[in-house]
Design an enzyme around this catalytic site. Sequence first.
Site, mmCIF file in Angstrom:
data_model
loop_
_atom_site.group_PDB
_atom_site.id
_atom_site.type_symbol
_atom_site.label_atom_id
_atom_site.label_comp_id
_atom_site.label_asym_id
_atom_site.label_seq_id
_atom_site.Cartn_x
_atom_site.Cartn_y
_atom_site.Cartn_z
ATOM 1 N N HIS A 148 1.702 4.476 -2.883
ATOM 2 C CA HIS A 148 1.799 5.938 -2.729
ATOM 3 C C HIS A 148 3.150 6.427 -3.248
ATOM 4 C CE1 HIS A 148 -1.848 6.836 -0.573
ATOM 5 N NE2 HIS A 148 -1.544 6.086 0.473
ATOM 6 N N HIS B 47 3.368 6.634 -6.977
ATOM 7 C CA HIS B 47 2.596 7.784 -7.466
ATOM 8 C C HIS B 47 3.468 9.043 -7.435
ATOM 9 C CE1 HIS B 47 -1.703 9.740 -7.336
ATOM 10 N NE2 HIS B 47 -1.132 9.860 -8.500
ATOM 11 N N HIS C 101 0.839 -1.210 0.000
ATOM 12 C CA HIS C 101 0.000 0.000 0.000
ATOM 13 C C HIS C 101 0.874 1.260 0.000
ATOM 14 C CE1 HIS C 101 -3.641 2.360 1.337
ATOM 15 N NE2 HIS C 101 -2.680 3.162 1.770
ATOM 16 N N GLU C 102 1.800 1.328 0.946
ATOM 17 C CA GLU C 102 2.625 2.541 1.051
ATOM 18 C C GLU C 102 3.533 2.692 -0.161
ATOM 19 O OE1 GLU C 102 1.788 4.702 3.068
ATOM 20 O OE2 GLU C 102 0.523 3.437 4.323
#
Length: 680
Positions: A471, A474, A467-468
């Site tokens: 980020h 991105h 998940h991290e």
Amino acid sequence: MPAETNPLLDFSGLPRFPEIRPEHVAPAVEQVLSEARTVIDQLERSAQPPTWETVVRPLEDANERVSRAWGPVAHLNAVMNTPALREAYNANLPRITQYYAALGQNRILFDKYKAIQASPAFQRLTRSQRRVIENEIRDFRLGGVELPEKERARFLEIQERLAQLQSRFSDNLLDATNAFAYYAGEGELAGIPPDVLEAAREAARQEGKTGWKFTLHMPSYLPVMQYADHRPLRETLYRAYVTRASDLGPQALDNTPLIREILRLRAEEARLLGFASYAQLSLQTKMARSPEEVLDFLHTLAAKAKPFAERDLAELEEFAARDLRLARLEAWDIPYASEKLRLARYAFSEQEVKQYFPETRVLPGLFRLVETLYGVRIEQAQAPVWHPDVKFFRIFSEGGELVGQFYADLYARPSKRGGAWMDDAITRRRLASGVQVPAAYLTCNFSAPQGGKPALLTHDEVITLFHEFGHGLHHLLTRVDELAVAGINGVEWDAVELPSQFMENFCWEWEVVAPMSGHVDTGEPLPRALFDRMRAARNFQAGMQTVRQLEFALFDMRLHHDFDPQRGDFMGLLDEVRRQVAVVFPPAYNRFPHSFSHIFAGGYAAGYYSYKWAEVLSADAYSLFEEHGVLSPEIGRRFRDEILAVGGSRPALESFIAFRGREPRIEALLRHSGMIAETA
């Protein structure tokens, strides 16, 4: 103080973390703010026609120096908190807040930005540049630039006070978490995994104490709640955890008055700007158009999820009564009973699975996936770091160009705030000298390596890491040249979780999981039969988990929309929300809001719904990979080009449609959550 003697003023490369001292903070802040105000003064007095090059670029240069000096301070305050650093951070936070708040109300600059937008040259700017100017004009308005002078002054006061309150909320929570320790005796340890006991024994030994030290940090707290057979131990830790920083603990750390004042000030800020509620103000920079739209979305999901949640709880209660002799299931029993039910139903435990996910296999496996999908190469490298456990990596394009770099700080420690997050260290932008390479911080709170073995991750922690890193990608794989809309900058807050939640899906794919697993003792990969049982359990208690998230999201939105912060009882509001959507009702002493950092110390106020909103986007985006093959480089490149690379340079909905070929649909989320049947 020049850059040679003050590392916070060196912007030539990555931060010089080992050299940064608390005494560097004030002089660095003083210098960058003084330089920025000089630039602003020159812009105000300039008679030149306002253009991108004469206004936007110099202001962006000045503001980046401010953020590059302050960023490492804020980061260290979160991950290496000390009394001296905290004092320096909190002493200078008002100066940073005042600077940005005053800048947001600068009428002369506002008029110059409007003049650029109204000029013929505006249409000749790149799409990214036009987006920057449109966003800045919006943000000037949201910063109170059009208010009368008296209201403008009050608005500035509110910004400064909110920054102080939110920082103190976070400090109180960290201090309350660190203040608790329980030293258990041998008779209380049954069921707790050996690696957790080893860490607890070592923690007590380091303090010169006997017994086993348990704390409220996740690597210690969670295994006790899941595995400890001794019910009073679970109850002791649960009570301490859910009353942190509340009226039931030391008055100096009580977040109650902070919560009340934060809510009052946010409501006043919204009223000054002409909004009926803070929620309306918050949604000006999000995809959702109104609080009513968000509330409808959450209630629609709740109506679908609650029957599944009720079934989950009924099954758990029946199992606990029959197999665990727990006639009444208390809050401190639920994680324990759930783990036992998972073991009975699917014949595996998180502890068993954890042995197959040493960090030394998981990280390379994650990197291989990213390399396959996006055509990049990730290599470990050297850089100045703030703690010996921190690792540093670089990302290269297929052509060998350095496109991004990141720090991975994965283990829990007392000086570090809880949770997991990604933050930007440096943002991509095109300069006269070339492209500035972005850098990111990846922060988690996993258990550190024990007994000479690598750190072991539960499957949930593997999901958190993915998940991290989503980020991070991105931020790092952006191709946008304008800082204000590069990477995560300028992305609507309720879309910013799309790339992160998207990455979680790969943790359930055999082609991804098998190569990144290896038993810590034997090196044997995860058995397929065990993985199949994990997949079967993927939606174990999905109903309960969904309504819990909806409870938090509804509480947050209601708190900032139709709650009276002057006379209202926020604990009463939480009870009301629970009666609508929850199936688990905690004891009356539970003080969840007092540790709800996302909305009282983070950026999620009237925005916690973003997790579910973006989950609709991420599940639907991932369904295209399911249709074409989850490791499809072709679809991977399309996701990179249409979602990751464009950052905030266009509306998130446009990016989604460009990738998916249509608007988002909720069906994929419901299917992934087991709330509608899989299609053949």
